[in-house]
Write an enzyme that holds these catalytic residues in place. Structure first.
Site, mmCIF file in Angstrom:
data_model
loop_
_atom_site.group_PDB
_atom_site.id
_atom_site.type_symbol
_atom_site.label_atom_id
_atom_site.label_comp_id
_atom_site.label_asym_id
_atom_site.label_seq_id
_atom_site.Cartn_x
_atom_site.Cartn_y
_atom_site.Cartn_z
ATOM 1 C CB CYS A 182 53.392 7.285 -66.908
ATOM 2 S SG CYS A 182 54.669 6.049 -67.201
ATOM 3 C CG HIS A 212 52.779 6.875 -72.667
ATOM 4 N ND1 HIS A 212 52.454 7.870 -71.769
ATOM 5 C CD2 HIS A 212 53.355 5.885 -71.932
ATOM 6 C CE1 HIS A 212 52.831 7.484 -70.551
ATOM 7 N NE2 HIS A 212 53.377 6.292 -70.626
ATOM 8 C CD GLU A 213 52.942 2.086 -73.220
ATOM 9 O OE1 GLU A 213 53.994 1.662 -72.711
ATOM 10 O OE2 GLU A 213 52.032 2.624 -72.558
ATOM 11 C CG HIS A 223 57.678 3.946 -71.366
ATOM 12 N ND1 HIS A 223 58.220 4.477 -70.219
ATOM 13 C CD2 HIS A 223 56.335 4.023 -71.214
ATOM 14 C CE1 HIS A 223 57.243 4.861 -69.406
ATOM 15 N NE2 HIS A 223 56.087 4.597 -69.979
HETATM 16 ZN ZN ZN Z 1 54.247 5.065 -69.206
#
Ligand code: ZN
Length: 200
Positions: free
Chosen positions: A110, A152-153, A156
């Site tokens: 990341c 993953h995004e 966030h």
């Molecule tokens: Zn990330």
């Protein structure tokens, strides 16, 4: 121009980002944010960047997995990850539905946990309903590495980092990952780290 990517410990990375309104999506400031996030992602380089990573807590992310990023990887590695090029695009106010819950485990990094990587299990297939940069609804069906990037995004945007999901014993500096783990099969890595075997 490139924006500063904030690092783990910055409070914005742990907040639940807010939706953008239809008016905001087409506003000059959001258009400019998208351009800057695109430049920042390419400069890093990375395959995805979420607004909280540049200190803006709104539900927007940019994604792009260029063929040139995959050039150094063996065909077997790309096949195992189901990794193919993904064109640049923007997702706004996304909703994620798991379509294929089969767990897939690989090392992941990341830009906000710079210099490290770890094994992370992700669902193999997802569908994302979102808005694009014009505010138009889009439906994305993704599998493999692209599905991993989306998970993953979108994590966030919910204040979640991969370290919340990682196999903690696999946590490694990027350099040690290259030296000791990158060329090995995940099953072999798990054994070397004293982790239980995974089926599937
Ligand atoms: Zn990330």
């Amino acid at each position: 121009m490139v924006l500063k990517i904030v690092q783990a410990g910055e409070p914005v990375l742990r907040r639940h980002a807010r939706d953008l309104t239809p008016e905001e999506i087409v506003s000059p400031s959001v258009r400019q944010l998208i351009v800057l996030m695109c430049d920042t992602m390419r400069d890093a380089p990375g395959v995805g960047l979420a607004a909280p990573q540049v200190g803006v807590d709104v539900r927007l992310a940019v994604i792009e997995d260029r063929a040139e990023y995959q050039a150094g990887l063996a065909p077997e590695e790309l096949a195992a990850r189901e990794r193919k090029p993904v064109d640049f695009h923007v997702i706004i106010n996304p909703r994620l539905v798991v379509e294929d819950p089969t767990p897939v485990e690989f090392y992941e990094g990341c830009l906000s946990v710079s210099g490290f990587s770890a094994l992370v299990r992700r669902a193999r297939g997802v569908r994302v309903e979102a808005l694009d940069e014009k505010g138009q609804p889009v439906s994305i069906s993704a599998r493999g590495w692209y599905a991993r990037i989306l998970q993953h995004e979108i994590d966030h945007l919910d204040g979640t980092l991969y370290v919340d999901r990682m196999e903690t014993r696999s946590f490694s500096t990027a350099e040690n990952h290259r030296r000791h783990w990158a060329s090995r099969q995940v099953a072999e890595v798990r054994q070397a780290l004293g982790l239980p075997e995974r089926q599937g």
